[in-house]
Design an enzyme around this catalytic site. Structure first.
Site, PDB file in Angstrom:
ATOM      1  N   ASP A  73      -9.804  -4.396  16.489  1.00  0.00           N
ATOM      2  CA  ASP A  73      -8.785  -5.502  15.602  1.00  0.00           C
ATOM      3  C   ASP A  73      -8.009  -5.910  16.863  1.00  0.00           C
ATOM      4  OD1 ASP A  73      -9.881  -5.337  13.633  1.00  0.00           O
ATOM      5  OD2 ASP A  73      -8.392  -3.393  13.191  1.00  0.00           O
ATOM      6  N   ASN A 132      -4.374  -2.590  -4.373  1.00  0.00           N
ATOM      7  CA  ASN A 132      -5.524  -3.017  -3.586  1.00  0.00           C
ATOM      8  C   ASN A 132      -5.727  -2.333  -2.097  1.00  0.00           C
ATOM      9  OD1 ASN A 132      -7.678  -3.666  -2.256  1.00  0.00           O
ATOM     10  ND2 ASN A 132      -6.963  -6.224  -2.408  1.00  0.00           N
ATOM     11  N   ASP A 170       1.014  -1.206   0.086  1.00  0.00           N
ATOM     12  CA  ASP A 170      -0.006   0.065   0.083  1.00  0.00           C
ATOM     13  C   ASP A 170       0.864   1.580  -0.083  1.00  0.00           C
ATOM     14  OD1 ASP A 170      -1.333  -2.159   0.195  1.00  0.00           O
ATOM     15  OD2 ASP A 170      -3.440  -1.100   1.892  1.00  0.00           O
ATOM     16  N   GLU A 223     -11.998  -9.556   7.107  1.00  0.00           N
ATOM     17  CA  GLU A 223     -11.771 -10.293   6.349  1.00  0.00           C
ATOM     18  C   GLU A 223     -12.742 -11.749   6.371  1.00  0.00           C
ATOM     19  OE1 GLU A 223     -10.152  -8.892   8.164  1.00  0.00           O
ATOM     20  OE2 GLU A 223      -8.011  -8.042   6.770  1.00  0.00           O
ATOM     21  N   HIS A 256      -5.158 -13.069   8.553  1.00  0.00           N
ATOM     22  CA  HIS A 256      -3.638 -12.183   9.140  1.00  0.00           C
ATOM     23  C   HIS A 256      -3.884 -12.259  10.495  1.00  0.00           C
ATOM     24  CE1 HIS A 256      -4.097  -7.781   9.431  1.00  0.00           C
ATOM     25  NE2 HIS A 256      -5.616  -8.379   9.351  1.00  0.00           N
ATOM     26  N   ARG A 257      -4.903 -12.149  10.899  1.00  0.00           N
ATOM     27  CA  ARG A 257      -5.769 -11.897  12.781  1.00  0.00           C
ATOM     28  C   ARG A 257      -5.168 -13.068  13.252  1.00  0.00           C
ATOM     29  NH1 ARG A 257      -4.194  -6.651  13.228  1.00  0.00           N
ATOM     30  NH2 ARG A 257      -4.550  -5.040  11.931  1.00  0.00           N
ATOM     31  N   LYS A 266       0.045  -9.478   4.907  1.00  0.00           N
ATOM     32  CA  LYS A 266      -1.347  -8.566   4.679  1.00  0.00           C
ATOM     33  C   LYS A 266      -0.744  -7.009   5.818  1.00  0.00           C
ATOM     34  CE  LYS A 266      -5.765  -7.354   3.517  1.00  0.00           C
ATOM     35  NZ  LYS A 266      -6.634  -6.562   4.744  1.00  0.00           N
TER      36      LYS A 266
END
Ligand code: ADP
Ligand code: YYY
Length: 653
Positions: A316, A92, A49, A344, A389-390, A415
């Site tokens: 999160d 993205n 990103d 996600e 990912h988490r 990610k």
């Protein structure tokens, strides 16, 4: 399916430098680009990103210079972008396309913005509506409401307040707020629906004010930007570490004893997720905080406490608490986490399913989950991660409760945290530190112990030897502290198989020469050299574990090592071993030093290694003494394995 097997671990301690926060990185890049003057940005996150943002900024005329590792100099435009046309690929990266769309719409040029197919499914309509209200000419080049977009020059008018929705993404508001100062006029934004993710707007407002623009806010409903304000570079700015990423390491300290310190976030942090530390404190964890660091350790009682908490402000990081709950003294409830259902994956369902695999009793509702700990957990469960990912990162913490497990598709951590499992290993992999004087048998024994346990092996002396050899080859005097430290910091060493290469040259034998040993001992007395080699040595700490040999493994490099051995032998026995080693290597008698000279040199080296001011050779209080004078190699190895068996019963079967 790819997987990683985590062994039963018992203890986590150490320090982790966090990667930069993505939200802050991309905001800072844009603000620096619009500001007057040059901004030095340090610790920028290196991710897809941020690359997208940097490339786009360059295309529209912003000066971007790399000044170091994750460090950039941005030459700001002092207003709208000078490049008046451009085709920009956004990948993205939501944190790039949204604020750029707004800034480009107010730059008076003709631009196209597109991304990967998934980007073209991510809504941007609320932002475009907001921009159209003030006369910006933003058109959909594909489906209405979604990228790709085409932007044309237009005259902007700010007479009426801009009305935008706040319940889909707070990034639309962030985008408008950051771009509106380009107009130079007073602008008002009114929210038509409840604003979500308020902590992210706080980050935006905070960063804008660092660049000299203040926003007046009435609750979370109405935002006013007074006219005449311009962004001005604050000079040097540091990107904070990622606070959500910090949660795994802090929880690791709370579950695995600690202390675990994260560097890059702290009291001065502007990210909402630092409040995760408060939730851990509710569980009884001991938390300390500085301006730029947070440290977590297990509760003084040794047992984490049950909790019932509203976690809407840290959705999160809250996932980490659901896993920490496995080790609490009673059922734990996480409330007001409806947003988990639309991330996600459906994180409530995923979390419940995977915690149940371990044997925990889990109940779930629309916006809550309760986790009741079990007295013991299933070993070697295979945890699915749902391309989230988490999920992968939180479940790694289970191993710290002494429960071995498999994590499927571990690469999904890329990610936000590509090297997560390496970093986790650097605080959680057990270390067996073997220190002692020359020829006590450290290297031989450490290598054999590592092979027996399947652990990694660090011969730290080799790094000092390489430094001495590299310095001599470069013509740097061995007492030139700055010069030798520079050599150590950039040592071009590689360790393929059993060989050691220096700048591609095989030096496996060369570094074992006696004069290089003496040189190593000399450069090892220089504090700057030791500092230069410190992180390099710590990077060897990886799962499932490490055996490290040297002089300061237990005292300085791995002070938290659960097993510390001081391996020694009488000077006479050691001199004899070296002498035999030389004969064994086939050194002709006329070139071989006499036994008494070896003894003399060894005593001098012992004295120098023990007398230096930094990290002197000595037996630490918590190190166990193994005197190998009367022992053969097999017996010395057995003696060390006995200690490991006692201290780390789970790693020796
Ligand atoms: N317990 C022991 N008894 C006899 N010889 C040993 C013993 N341990 C090591 N050696 C031998 O002594 C020499 C030096 O050992 P090494 O492992 O290189 O020591 P260090 O790493 O402490 O300098 C090697 O030739 C090794 O085979
Ligand atoms: N962790 C370490 C390892 C080695 N050193 C220094 C001190 C030693 O004299 C030299 C060479 O170390 P090495 O372990 O290779 O030497 P020996 O094989 O024990 O003779 O490096 C150190 O200061 N700290």
């Amino acid at each position: 399916m790819e997987h990683i097997d985590l062994p039963a671990l018992t203890r986590a301690a150490g320090t982790v430098r966090l990667p930069g926060s993505k939200s802050i990185s991309n905001r800072m890049l844009l603000l620096a680009a619009l500001a007057q003057g040059e901004t030095e940005i340090r610790d920028l996150l290196d991710s897809d990103d941020t690359k997208v943002m940097l490339e786009a900024l360059k295309k529209v005329g912003v000066g971007v210079t790399v000044t170091g590792v994750n460090a950039y100099r941005i030459t700001g435009c002092g207003g709208p972008f000078p490049g008046k046309s451009g085709d920009l690929f956004m990948g993205n990266a939501g944190t790039a396309i949204r604020p750029l769309t707004a800034a480009l719409a107010l730059s008076g040029g003709h631009y196209r913005l597109s991304g990967v197919p998934r980007m073209h499914e991510r809504p941007i309509g609320d932002l475009v509506d907001g921009l159209r209200q003030i006369g910006a000419d933003v058109r959909y080049a594909g489906k209405d409401g979604f990228p790709p977009l085409e932007i044309f020059p237009a005259a902007v008018k700010l007479a009426a307040p801009i009305r935008v929705r706040g319940d889909v993404s707070s990034q639309f508001l962030t985008a408008l707020l950051m771009a509106l100062p380009l107009t130079g006029e007073t602008a008002v934004i009114e929210m038509t629906t409840e604003l979500i993710s308020k902590p992210y707007i706080e980050i935006t407002l905070n960063l804008m004010s660092r660049f000299g623009v203040t926003v007046e806010r009435e609750g979370w409903q109405r935002f006013t930007l007074r006219g005449g304000q311009r962004y001005v570079s604050p000079g040097v700015v540091h990107v904070e570490g990622d606070a959500s990423g910090a949660s795994y390491f802090l929880a690791a300290g709370a579950i695995g004893g600690g202390p675990v310190r994260v560097e890059g976030v702290g009291r001065g942090s502007i990210q909402g997720d630092v409040r995760f530390a408060e939730a851990l404190a509710v569980m009884g964890a001991r938390i300390e905080m500085g301006e730029n660091w947070i440290e977590a350790s297990a509760p003084a009682t040794g047992k984490l406490k049950a909790f019932d908490l509203d976690l809407n402000h840290i959705p999160d990081a809250a996932m980490t608490l659901a896993v920490a709950a496995l080790f609490a003294d009673g059922p734990c409830t996480l409330r007001n986490i409806a947003s988990w259902r639309v991330k996600e994956t459906d994180r409530i369902a995923a979390m419940a399913a995977e915690l149940r695999k371990l044997g925990a009793a889990v109940e779930e509702g629309a916006d809550w989950i309760t986790v009741a700990p079990a007295p013991t957990y299933s070993r070697n469960a295979a945890i699915d991660t749902y391309d989230d990912h988490r999920m992968a990162m939180c479940f790694s913490l289970v191993a710290l409760g002494g429960v071995p497990l498999r994590i499927n598709d571990p690469k999904c951590v890329a990610k936000t945290f590509p090297d997560y499992f390496d970093r986790f290993g650097r605080i959680a992999a057990p270390v067996i530190a073997i220190d002692g004087p020359s020829a006590s048998g450290k290297g031989t024994v450490a290598q054999r112990v590592a092979e027996t346990l399947g652990f990694h092996f660090l011969d730290s002396g080799a790094l000092y030897r390489l430094t001495a050899l590299a310095a001599l080859r470069a013509g740097v005097a061995l007492d030139d502290e700055t010069g030798v430290a520079a050599v150590a910091a950039t040592l071009p060493a590689e360790f393929p198989g059993d060989r050691i290469l220096l700048a591609g040259d095989d030096v496996t034998e060369a570094i074992r020469a006696e004069e290089i040993g003496v040189g190593a001992s000399k450069v090892a007395a220089l504090p700057a050299v030791r500092t230069a080699l410190l992180e390099r040595q710590r990077a060897y700490r990886r799962l499932p574990g490490l055996v490290a040999d040297g002089r300061d493994m237990g005292s300085v490099v791995f002070p938290e090592a659960p097993v510390k051995v001081f391996l020694t032998a009488s000077a006479e026995a050691r001199a004899e071993r070296r002498h035999k080693q030389l004969i064994g290597k086939g050194m002709p008698a006329n070139m071989r030093p006499l036994l008494q000279d070896i003894l003399q040199e060894l005593r001098e080296r012992d004295a120098r290694d023990a007398a230096r001011s930094v990290a002197p050779l000595k037996q630490e209080e918590d190190a166990e003494l193994v005197d190998t004078t009367p022992l053969g190699i097999d017996e010395a190895v057995a003696a060390v394995l006995d200690i490991v068996r006692r201290k780390l019963p789970q790693v020796v079967s």
